[in-house]
Scaffold this motif. Structure first.
Motif, mmCIF file in Angstrom:
data_model
loop_
_atom_site.group_PDB
_atom_site.id
_atom_site.type_symbol
_atom_site.label_atom_id
_atom_site.label_comp_id
_atom_site.label_asym_id
_atom_site.label_seq_id
_atom_site.Cartn_x
_atom_site.Cartn_y
_atom_site.Cartn_z
ATOM 1 N N ASP A 19 -29.440 41.746 17.838
ATOM 2 C CA ASP A 19 -30.139 41.234 18.722
ATOM 3 C C ASP A 19 -31.381 41.735 19.389
ATOM 4 O OD1 ASP A 19 -28.755 39.151 17.203
ATOM 5 O OD2 ASP A 19 -28.017 38.821 19.103
ATOM 6 N N TRP A 20 -31.066 42.963 20.720
ATOM 7 C CA TRP A 20 -32.199 43.292 21.161
ATOM 8 C C TRP A 20 -33.019 44.164 20.518
ATOM 9 C CZ3 TRP A 20 -33.206 48.168 22.224
ATOM 10 C CH2 TRP A 20 -33.918 48.563 23.904
ATOM 11 N N LEU A 21 -32.080 44.737 19.657
ATOM 12 C CA LEU A 21 -33.536 46.145 19.023
ATOM 13 C C LEU A 21 -34.462 44.937 17.865
ATOM 14 C CD1 LEU A 21 -30.736 48.451 17.626
ATOM 15 C CD2 LEU A 21 -32.744 48.912 19.057
ATOM 16 N N ALA A 22 -33.943 43.814 17.684
ATOM 17 C CA ALA A 22 -34.964 42.849 16.560
ATOM 18 C C ALA A 22 -36.201 42.493 17.986
ATOM 19 C CB ALA A 22 -33.724 41.610 15.868
ATOM 20 N N GLU A 23 -35.606 41.950 18.683
ATOM 21 C CA GLU A 23 -36.024 41.563 19.543
ATOM 22 C C GLU A 23 -37.766 42.421 20.069
ATOM 23 O OE1 GLU A 23 -33.571 39.849 23.020
ATOM 24 O OE2 GLU A 23 -32.960 38.031 21.443
ATOM 25 N N GLU A 24 -37.001 43.986 20.220
ATOM 26 C CA GLU A 24 -37.943 44.754 20.382
ATOM 27 C C GLU A 24 -38.839 44.466 19.729
ATOM 28 O OE1 GLU A 24 -37.784 46.812 23.618
ATOM 29 O OE2 GLU A 24 -37.540 45.065 24.163
ATOM 30 N N MET A 25 -38.509 45.233 17.826
ATOM 31 C CA MET A 25 -39.233 45.289 16.976
ATOM 32 C C MET A 25 -40.334 44.293 16.800
ATOM 33 S SD MET A 25 -36.524 47.175 14.463
ATOM 34 C CE MET A 25 -35.730 48.495 14.613
#
Length: 280
Positions: A127-133
């Motif tokens: 979820d964090w990586l997706a949010e950063e992207m």
């Protein structure tokens, strides 16, 4: 078939070393040179990792920054995809390069077994990586090592957590994960089309399965990945002399199946990516 095939070249990865094949590019300068040759041969996406001097994997944003700058200069228009894979860092360290705003970044949305370890991708990190992207307007390439990863990617997409349209790469041939099995490959395609009709997909085979997945993917109308990260050999008896040589072999398969090789402009249009400023 007339639909263009996007060829991705995975130039380095985290594991292959000079001892395995002297052509594996380790330094940033070597990677830029190798990518430029692959770009000229027909690749329009480059999947990137960075290494330390001793060839071990790194997640250093400064190294990624130097690589991104060089690729943008010497391969204008090529789609640059940075890896957030788990071999080069832990936790949020894996996404430390995302503020560089590459065109794309890899995203594994679930865990699975690798040859000698568990490849951990806990939901909180995903979820964090997706949010950063999303934050940095980066398109994810979903790395599907298992059928559940396709379902999870579609779920995340429907929640608005991934930049549309969805792009999923079927990774097959990793020991202890999904083998290169044609009925499973066909079911992957069927499942993705059913769940996300507007999605694009790519096939990647590991080791001796690389050429097999290239052919399956091109014949089925999808996109495909090649490169020294996944396979350091042309065949049982010969090392691949370069990333470009593996790209050239893939281009020949496109010709066999009458698939035009996508230009970088076509690849960007297919994937919904913007054109670089100043490009024609």
């Amino acid at each position: 078939m007339s639909n263009p095939c996007i060829i991705c070249v995975a130039i380095t990865g985290s594991l292959p070393r000079k001892e395995n094949n002297p052509a594996v590019p380790i330094t940033v300068e070597e990677q830029i040179e190798s990518t430029q040759a692959a770009f000229e041969a027909g690749a329009t996406i480059v999947h990137c990792h960075v290494r330390n001097v001793d060839q071990t994997p790194s997640s250093d944003p400064k190294k990624f920054g130097r690589l991104l700058e060089g690729l943008n200069k010497h391969c204008p228009g090529m789609i640059v995809q940075l890896s957030t894979g788990g071999r080069s860092g832990a936790g949020e360290e894996r996404g430390g390069m995302l503020p560089l705003k590459p065109d794309m970044a890899s995203l594994s949305v679930g865990s699975n077994n690798f040859p000698n370890r568990v490849y951990e991708n806990p939901p909180q990190l995903v979820d964090w990586l997706a949010e950063e992207m999303l934050k940095y307007d980066i398109k994810p390439e979903i790395e599907a090592f298992d059928l559940s990863h396709i379902h999870q990617a579609v779920s995340l997409s429907k929640q608005g957590k991934l930049k549309a349209p969805l792009y999923v790469q079927f990774v097959m041939g990793v020991k202890n994960a999904m083998p290169a099995d044609k009925p499973t490959f066909d079911f992957y395609i069927e499942t993705l089309k059913r769940l996300a009709p507007d999605a694009q997909w790519c096939g990647a085979g590991i080791g001796a399965n690389q050429y097999l997945l290239n052919e399956w993917s091109i014949a089925a109308g999808g996109h495909t990945r090649t490169g020294l990260e996944d396979n350091v050999r042309l065949d049982r008896d010969n090392l691949a002399p370069s990333n470009a040589a593996l790209v050239e072999r893939t281009v020949a398969l496109c010709e066999k199946y009458e698939r035009p090789v996508a230009t970088w402009q076509q690849a960007r249009e297919i994937l919904g990516l913007s054109m670089p400023s100043g490009s024609p």
